[in-house]
Design a protein around this motif. Structure first.
Motif, PDB file in Angstrom:
ATOM      1  N   ALA A  35      95.019  51.044  -1.963  1.00 16.05           N
ATOM      2  CA  ALA A  35      96.344  50.787  -0.898  1.00 16.05           C
ATOM      3  C   ALA A  35      95.702  51.129   0.551  1.00 16.05           C
ATOM      4  O   ALA A  35      95.922  50.576   1.551  1.00 16.05           O
ATOM      5  CB  ALA A  35      97.389  51.448  -1.278  1.00 16.05           C
ATOM      6  N   ASP A  36      94.676  51.856   0.509  1.00 17.33           N
ATOM      7  CA  ASP A  36      93.995  52.348   1.770  1.00 17.33           C
ATOM      8  C   ASP A  36      92.972  51.673   2.309  1.00 17.33           C
ATOM      9  O   ASP A  36      92.203  51.517   3.140  1.00 17.33           O
ATOM     10  CB  ASP A  36      93.430  53.850   1.727  1.00 17.33           C
ATOM     11  CG  ASP A  36      94.800  54.834   1.911  1.00 17.33           C
ATOM     12  OD1 ASP A  36      95.828  54.442   1.615  1.00 17.33           O
ATOM     13  OD2 ASP A  36      94.472  56.069   1.389  1.00 17.33           O
ATOM     14  N   ARG A  37      92.523  50.784   1.296  1.00 15.71           N
ATOM     15  CA  ARG A  37      91.299  50.095   1.819  1.00 15.71           C
ATOM     16  C   ARG A  37      91.904  48.517   2.021  1.00 15.71           C
ATOM     17  O   ARG A  37      92.235  47.661   1.315  1.00 15.71           O
ATOM     18  CB  ARG A  37      90.111  49.708   0.260  1.00 15.71           C
ATOM     19  CG  ARG A  37      89.410  51.035   0.313  1.00 15.71           C
ATOM     20  CD  ARG A  37      88.349  50.581  -0.652  1.00 15.71           C
ATOM     21  NE  ARG A  37      88.761  51.112  -1.855  1.00 15.71           N
ATOM     22  CZ  ARG A  37      88.316  50.516  -3.139  1.00 15.71           C
ATOM     23  NH1 ARG A  37      87.038  49.607  -3.218  1.00 15.71           N
ATOM     24  NH2 ARG A  37      88.660  50.818  -4.251  1.00 15.71           N
ATOM     25  N   ILE A  38      91.264  48.134   3.254  1.00 17.56           N
ATOM     26  CA  ILE A  38      91.609  46.560   3.812  1.00 17.56           C
ATOM     27  C   ILE A  38      90.170  45.845   3.797  1.00 17.56           C
ATOM     28  O   ILE A  38      89.234  46.306   4.705  1.00 17.56           O
ATOM     29  CB  ILE A  38      92.239  46.634   4.886  1.00 17.56           C
ATOM     30  CG1 ILE A  38      93.493  47.481   4.637  1.00 17.56           C
ATOM     31  CG2 ILE A  38      92.883  45.128   5.188  1.00 17.56           C
ATOM     32  CD1 ILE A  38      94.434  47.576   6.017  1.00 17.56           C
ATOM     33  N   ARG A  39      89.941  44.723   3.432  1.00 19.98           N
ATOM     34  CA  ARG A  39      88.992  43.840   3.683  1.00 19.98           C
ATOM     35  C   ARG A  39      89.016  42.783   4.515  1.00 19.98           C
ATOM     36  O   ARG A  39      90.220  42.084   4.532  1.00 19.98           O
ATOM     37  CB  ARG A  39      88.414  43.403   2.166  1.00 19.98           C
ATOM     38  CG  ARG A  39      87.903  44.157   0.983  1.00 19.98           C
ATOM     39  CD  ARG A  39      86.597  45.159   1.643  1.00 19.98           C
ATOM     40  NE  ARG A  39      85.709  44.557   2.019  1.00 19.98           N
ATOM     41  CZ  ARG A  39      84.384  44.258   1.312  1.00 19.98           C
ATOM     42  NH1 ARG A  39      84.305  44.754  -0.087  1.00 19.98           N
ATOM     43  NH2 ARG A  39      83.389  43.786   1.809  1.00 19.98           N
ATOM     44  N   GLY A  40      88.034  42.527   5.471  1.00 17.00           N
ATOM     45  CA  GLY A  40      88.127  41.533   6.424  1.00 17.00           C
ATOM     46  C   GLY A  40      88.037  41.941   7.889  1.00 17.00           C
ATOM     47  O   GLY A  40      87.709  43.060   8.198  1.00 17.00           O
ATOM     48  N   HIS A  41      87.627  41.180   8.569  1.00 13.93           N
ATOM     49  CA  HIS A  41      87.096  41.399   9.915  1.00 13.93           C
ATOM     50  C   HIS A  41      88.275  41.953  10.633  1.00 13.93           C
ATOM     51  O   HIS A  41      89.418  41.248  10.810  1.00 13.93           O
ATOM     52  CB  HIS A  41      86.648  40.046  10.753  1.00 13.93           C
ATOM     53  CG  HIS A  41      86.114  40.188  12.152  1.00 13.93           C
ATOM     54  ND1 HIS A  41      84.984  40.967  12.484  1.00 13.93           N
ATOM     55  CD2 HIS A  41      86.776  39.887  13.192  1.00 13.93           C
ATOM     56  CE1 HIS A  41      84.869  41.038  13.591  1.00 13.93           C
ATOM     57  NE2 HIS A  41      86.029  40.372  14.237  1.00 13.93           N
ATOM     58  N   ALA A  42      88.246  42.809  11.608  1.00 12.20           N
ATOM     59  CA  ALA A  42      89.276  43.496  12.165  1.00 12.20           C
ATOM     60  C   ALA A  42      88.895  43.259  13.706  1.00 12.20           C
ATOM     61  O   ALA A  42      87.901  43.113  14.136  1.00 12.20           O
ATOM     62  CB  ALA A  42      89.077  45.233  12.194  1.00 12.20           C
TER      63      ALA A  42
END
Lengths: 479, 479
Positions: free
Chosen positions: A110-117
């Motif tokens: 839940a704390d990990r997000i993949r992708g360009h910020a």
């Protein structure tokens, strides 16, 4: 598009980002960590670890070559097996990367997000086209990447950066390294010792991080005994020539010289990964290079109106691109970002005494701000040459020069620059002494075993002590 | 018989004696230095320097053997040229001895007396049959020599001591080293690495200067991976057998085993050179071993009535037989002997934090008084294994175990014992921290670069810090 609310959003899951995330959670905040590229740290993937692995192989080859001086002979041929050398480098590199990956895997999904910020504003980050993160505070920990002039691109696949070296499955025949900085010197010497024809070429005369002209001159001469190092080379042209690259240099005398290499290794510096992350949508003050201004003691960035909810840590800040500093900055940023999000005060934190090591042979060590950071006339310099130093001579490592500096008024130790055997260890001893605010006189009261390389350091400290006493006697006379 | 009057008479022109002589002169006293044997220090002639030279050759041979693990192959034969190895050892040894001789030559002829010295009384020394020296104070700096049980003498010329090794012109085939102390371990491992068949045998279980049972057990196992080390060997007999020596050992199971060696190297300890110098004609208090009692802070010896004009320095005192301590003691003795002679007060002087290094591979390091000097229940221990330590693994030096100790009540660092890569350097960092009275928490605030062996030390300090905090929390609960 999904939306998400957290106390602290961390952009980047490298050394600084992972440390920041852990520190924020430890401080009681909710946190998310966003990564747009592959997991794994710069240090483990393409930095400290694989370079030290390559150097270890190079030094092993060098040691075999030196063994006859001790009476140990090789009746036969020394064969450097490029495939095996690179296999160990990649295998052990992957193992170190594995530790970084395992750390990421330990973070709740839940704390990990993949992708360009990309910043939408100071408190909002869009991740790719799927998530919008609203955060009370944000940490930029996007790291850095190798950078080179656009003109190099004409070399096509003959142009490489240090990252590429560590994916080699064999060693090439000839490499020109452009840029005698830390990475250029380390890789240049290592490849030379592994039997690759190497020239390390630069512009402007810089030799690694050395700023003391005496140490620089000594290092330049010492490295040139082994391989071509021209920190102020006059490169007339650099052209693709079939499968190779031709470099034309203008010799001091005027006659040109053309040399061919398999690769041009661009070691011309690293640049923070801060383009394309929407800094223009924030209120941050940027410096001339587009890097957010920040306070190293808190890692907090500045807005035009002073207060910013954004922190920056690690190579992204362009401050001190070293792993241990990135980890410290991550810790400071994580804690302070959490405190800000939870309505508490942002605190200045401990910064350690500056220490820098280049893993050449001899190694380069810098302690404190370096020669160039000190005001002429305010300090004295003590020196030792390692050429006749007992322990260094026993080990046939008797090459090197070390300068130690102290404040004329107080006798306080200020730092050192050196090209020296075991500089990685001498630098620790000196950095601890610096952080402990020791005087030179106090340092001379410390134990020095026999026979050790540290006795060379003692010689330099003695020399410095004599100069400090002379200066103080002069001051006494003047008063 | 000539007579001579001086403020300070120094008996012995080794490291301690030379330093004492210089210090006495610098303090304004007249001084004479008496030497009955050859000039040149134990360290340069038969101690630190030649042993480190032999070890450097041994490590060079070892490095060649390890190179294939890095992908560096020797297609042919590794030939250890014993004559060349020993030639470099002797040549460089002679160079180091030369420095000591040059120092002696710098002493005015009038101050130098040759011949065996013998006390006539506290203030009078007879040198051979030619000179009588009347001195206001005297410094005993007679050094030490290798010692072994009388029963060994039956082995005749097959029995050697460490001194003899450094006069070899070639390497023998097989050597049994009796005594796994510092010298026995250093020479035993070095000879093994130079292709000599070696067994290091002892009695009582001692492994070098290690007193921590965990470190001792680790070291025992680590050395035994490479060569035979039996610190508690059951030697049934040791007999001359033609040109060789036969050693019969009783195996734990009961069956005997007989092995033949070219030499027995007695490394069974050193004894101070204080027999035959007429101590019986002085009023000095002697300990059970016949060594004068003395105060390490002033180096002054004690008479029955308290005051003695005699000082003692270096190996002769049987206190800490290390060069840097001998030099310190010489300095203290010389200054204090001069002060006493000139009617001034004898002062306690700085003694440095204890540090010990054994130049095996991995090295042994001891900082502080060692495990055995601490009271159980008053201290906590932090530990690191170097087997998975990053930098050590990169270098294929990932063998070792380090214990650090701290005071439970104050968190103050107390010392360390280790078998570790780069222990000579770690020991300096730790000895300086000890002398600076640092707490473990303060040590963790110091810089640790990456990737370095010092990071292993940090792991041990972290472990220690956790234990100290737990103990303090428990104390809090109990209160």
């Amino acid at each position: 598009m999904k939306t998400m609310q957290v106390d602290v959003a961390v952009i980047g899951a490298g050394t600084a980002g992972l440390t920041a995330y852990r520190a924020a959670k430890a401080a009681g905040a909710s946190a998310a960590i966003i990564e747009g590229g592959d997991y794994g740290t710069t240090c483990a993937r393409v930095g400290c670890m694989p370079s030290k692995l390559l150097i270890a192989a190079a030094d092993a080859a060098h040691a075999v070559g030196k063994a006859p001086d001790f009476g140990i002979h090789v009746d036969g041929i020394i064969r450097i097996d490029g495939r095996e050398v690179m296999d160990r480098v990649r295998r052990e590199r992957d193992r170190f990367v594995g530790f970084a990956l395992r750390e990421v895997q330990g973070i709740p999904d839940a704390d990990r997000i993949r992708g360009h910020a990309r910043f939408v504003n100071n408190h909002t980050i869009a991740v790719a086209d799927h998530t919008r993160v609203a955060a009370k505070s944000v940490i930029i920990a996007t790291g850095s990447r190798a950078d080179y002039p656009d003109s190099f691109k004409a070399l096509g696949d003959r142009l490489i950066i240090s990252d590429d070296v560590f994916d080699w499955t064999d060693l090439p025949k000839a490499v020109a390294v452009i840029g005698p900085g830390i990475i250029g010197l380390e890789l240049g010497q290592a490849l030379h010792r592994l039997g690759v024809h190497v020239a390390v070429l630069g512009r402007g005369g810089r030799v690694g991080p050395i700023s003391d002209p005496e140490i620089r001159a000594y290092a330049l001469a010492a490295f040139n005994e082994e391989f071509t190092l021209e920190p102020d080379a006059h490169i007339a042209h650099m052209r693709r020539h079939g499968d190779r690259v031709a470099i034309g240099r203008t010799a001091p005398g005027g006659s040109g010289e053309i040399e061919h290499f398999d690769y041009i290794l661009a070691a011309t510096g690293r640049t923070p990964n801060i383009k394309g992350i929407g800094l223009e949508n924030t209120t941050l003050k940027l410096d001339a290079k587009g890097v957010p201004s920040f306070d190293p003691m808190t890692t907090r960035t500045a807005s035009a109106d002073g207060a910013s909810p954004i922190f920056i840590a690690g190579d992204a800040s362009n401050f001190i691109p070293l792993l241990h500093e990135a980890a410290d900055e991550g810790r400071i940023a994580g804690k302070n970002a959490a405190r800000l999000a939870l309505g508490k005060q942002v605190n200045p934190a401990l910064r350690r005494a500056p220490i820098g090591v280049v893993f050449t042979d001899p190694q380069i060590g810098i302690v404190g701000g370096g020669f160039h950071s000190m005001k002429p006339g305010t300090f004295a310099t003590g020196q030792v040459s390692f050429e006749d130093q007992g322990r260094s001579r026993i080990l046939l490592k008797n090459k090197g020069l070390l300068n130690v500096y102290a404040d004329l008024a107080t006798g306080r130790f200020l730092g050192a620059e050196m090209l020296a055997p075991a500089a990685e260890h001498l630098a620790h001893l000196l950095a601890w002494a610096l952080q402990n605010k020791m005087t030179v006189a106090q340092m001379l009261e410390m134990p020095f075993y026999h026979p050790v390389i540290e006795e060379g350091l003692r010689t330099a400290l003695h020399d410095l002590d004599v100069k400090l006493r002379a200066a103080q006697a002069n001051l006494g006379k003047a008063a």
